[in-house]
Enzyme design. Structure first.
Site, PDB file in Angstrom:
ATOM      1  N   ASP A 134       1.177   1.223  -9.912  1.00 47.57           N
ATOM      2  CA  ASP A 134       1.434   2.467  -9.601  1.00 47.57           C
ATOM      3  C   ASP A 134       0.128   3.335  -9.115  1.00 47.57           C
ATOM      4  OD1 ASP A 134       4.179   2.154 -10.081  1.00 47.57           O
ATOM      5  OD2 ASP A 134       4.488   3.732 -11.783  1.00 47.57           O
TER       6      ASP A 134
ATOM      7  N   ASP B  88       2.321  -2.477 -16.644  1.00 49.54           N
ATOM      8  CA  ASP B  88       1.982  -2.038 -15.177  1.00 49.54           C
ATOM      9  C   ASP B  88       0.618  -1.731 -15.435  1.00 49.54           C
ATOM     10  OD1 ASP B  88       1.982   0.320 -16.018  1.00 49.54           O
ATOM     11  OD2 ASP B  88       3.525   0.988 -14.541  1.00 49.54           O
TER      12      ASP B  88
ATOM     13  N   ASP C 192      -1.600   1.511 -13.876  1.00 43.42           N
ATOM     14  CA  ASP C 192      -1.533   2.899 -13.266  1.00 43.42           C
ATOM     15  C   ASP C 192      -2.854   3.480 -12.669  1.00 43.42           C
ATOM     16  OD1 ASP C 192       1.419   3.188 -14.244  1.00 43.42           O
ATOM     17  OD2 ASP C 192       0.183   2.731 -16.143  1.00 43.42           O
TER      18      ASP C 192
END
Ligand code: DCP
Ligand code: MG
Length: 364
Positions: A288, A204, A206
């Site tokens: 995120d 992902d 962040d």
């Protein structure tokens, strides 16, 4: 005639936060094997065993050259009998039966597939397996009620299980930067997680967002999310509110503070450069976002840069060696009974009596 061979015997301090671990891993075959056993333990709810394998892998990741014999490891910390046996098997036979059997095991494979769905944890996967579900198609056909996260996870399964590249991370960063700048001029955004440590890929992307004036960050997340939504960048998002109150539960439960920032778990619709016919014009990427007040920024930055093992070891060091409680919000000195302020990561390492380790050397 006797030939004397010079064999290096390695040594290392026992906490990962005392060591410099770059991405230059000379023992990837060994650490991949131990990481797989760690993953299997975590998927089986045996977190203690998982941590033990992660610590063992962490030590080997930091060694300056490849291990050729187990005798080189006698002085090293964190390498228990089980890990040493695995290492010995690989060095002597080229592979470890335990690792190979685990990789091939039906249970491990199914658990990996099911927990590979965004929004599905070990407990849910376990329940589904007990109910006879063995794969994605079966899950879809079963008519199980899935929550919003799981629906999105299933829908974008392939994209989300393909690693994110650095250039994709940069593309997401440009979008988030624009969102932040349009809703609150002066707000600052920092890339955190694996990419801050110099990794070339991640699962992902962040980001940590703050504003140099304390309090100006309040209410920022909903505005950023609305902007992103209005521009069509979000396939899914769930925002959780900031629930951290200093003094109330800061020092008492340091490790549970991870989720107490205003945080947004999202799936981005990232437009890719189309350089050929028939190429999908976009792909789904997990992003995120975390918002922190400037007074907690250094702690948030340190706490969200990772690696997960490095973070765990920092907190263990703080507790066991310094009688302090470290979280991504604050550092509390249990002896002096007061919070220790910091406006940079360097200051936090200094409070903890540790040599400063830059992000690129936190890859334990
Ligand atoms: N983190 C943590 N504990 C949690 C969640 C997060 O310590 N429960 C910290 C450490 C991680 C960082 O936040 O490095 C970001 O979490 P990721 O799961 O995204 O981890 P990485 O970015 O390190 O790995 P990846 O490259 O797979 O995204
Ligand atoms: Mg990450």
């Amino acid at each position: 005639q006797l030939q004397v061979l010079e064999v290096v015997v390695f040594s290392a301090p026992s906490y990962a936060c005392q060591r410099r671990t770059t991405l230059d891993n000379h023992n990837a075959i060994l650490t991949d094997a131990l990481s797989l056993l760690a993953e299997n333990a975590e998927l089986s709810g045996e977190d203690g065993r998982g941590v033990a394998f992660r610590r063992a892998a962490g030590v080997l990741k930091g060694l300056p050259e490849p291990v050729t014999a187990v005798t080189q490891l006698v002085g090293l910390p964190c390498l228990g009998g089980h890990s040493l046996r695995v290492v010995k098997d690989i060095l002597e036979n080229g592979a470890s039966c335990e690792v190979e059997d685990t990789k091939q095991s039906e249970r491990f494979k199914v658990l990996k597939v099911l927990t590979g769905i965004f929004g599905v944890g070990v407990k849910t996967a376990e329940r589904w397996i007990q109910e006879g579900i063995r794969g994605l198609q079966q899950l879809q056909d079963s008519g199980r009620t899935l929550n919003r996260a799981q629906q999105a996870g299933l829908q974008h399964y392939e994209d989300l299980n393909q690693h994110v590249t650095r250039s994709e991370a940069d593309a997401v960063a440009a979008v988030v930067e624009e969102a932040v700048a349009s809703v609150l001029p002066g707000a600052r955004m920092t890339l955190i997680g694996g990419f801050r440590r110099g990794k070339l890929t991640g699962h992902d992307v962040d980001f940590l967002i703050t504003h140099p004036e304390e309090g100006r960050e309040v209410g920022l997340m909903p505005k950023v999310v609305s902007w992103l939504e209005s521009q069509g960048f979000l396939l899914y998002q769930k925002t959780t509110k900031n629930s951290y109150l200093e003094g109330e539960d800061g020092p008492a439960r340091p490790s549970s503070n991870m989720d107490r920032f205003e945080r947004c778990f999202s799936i981005f619709k990232l437009t890719e450069e189309v350089n050929g016919e028939g190429l999908k014009p976009w792909r789904a990427v997990r992003v995120d976002l975390v918002v922190s007040p400037i007074s907690q920024f250094a702690f948030a930055l340190l706490g969200w840069t990772g690696s997960k093992l490095f973070e765990r070891e920092l907190r263990r060091w703080a507790g066991h060696k310094k009688a302090m409680s470290l979280s991504s919000h604050a550092l509390y000195d249990n002896t002096q009974r007061r919070y220790l302020r910091a406006s940079s990561e360097e200051e936090i390492f200094a409070h903890l009596g540790l040599e400063y380790i830059p992000p690129s050397e936190r890859n334990a």
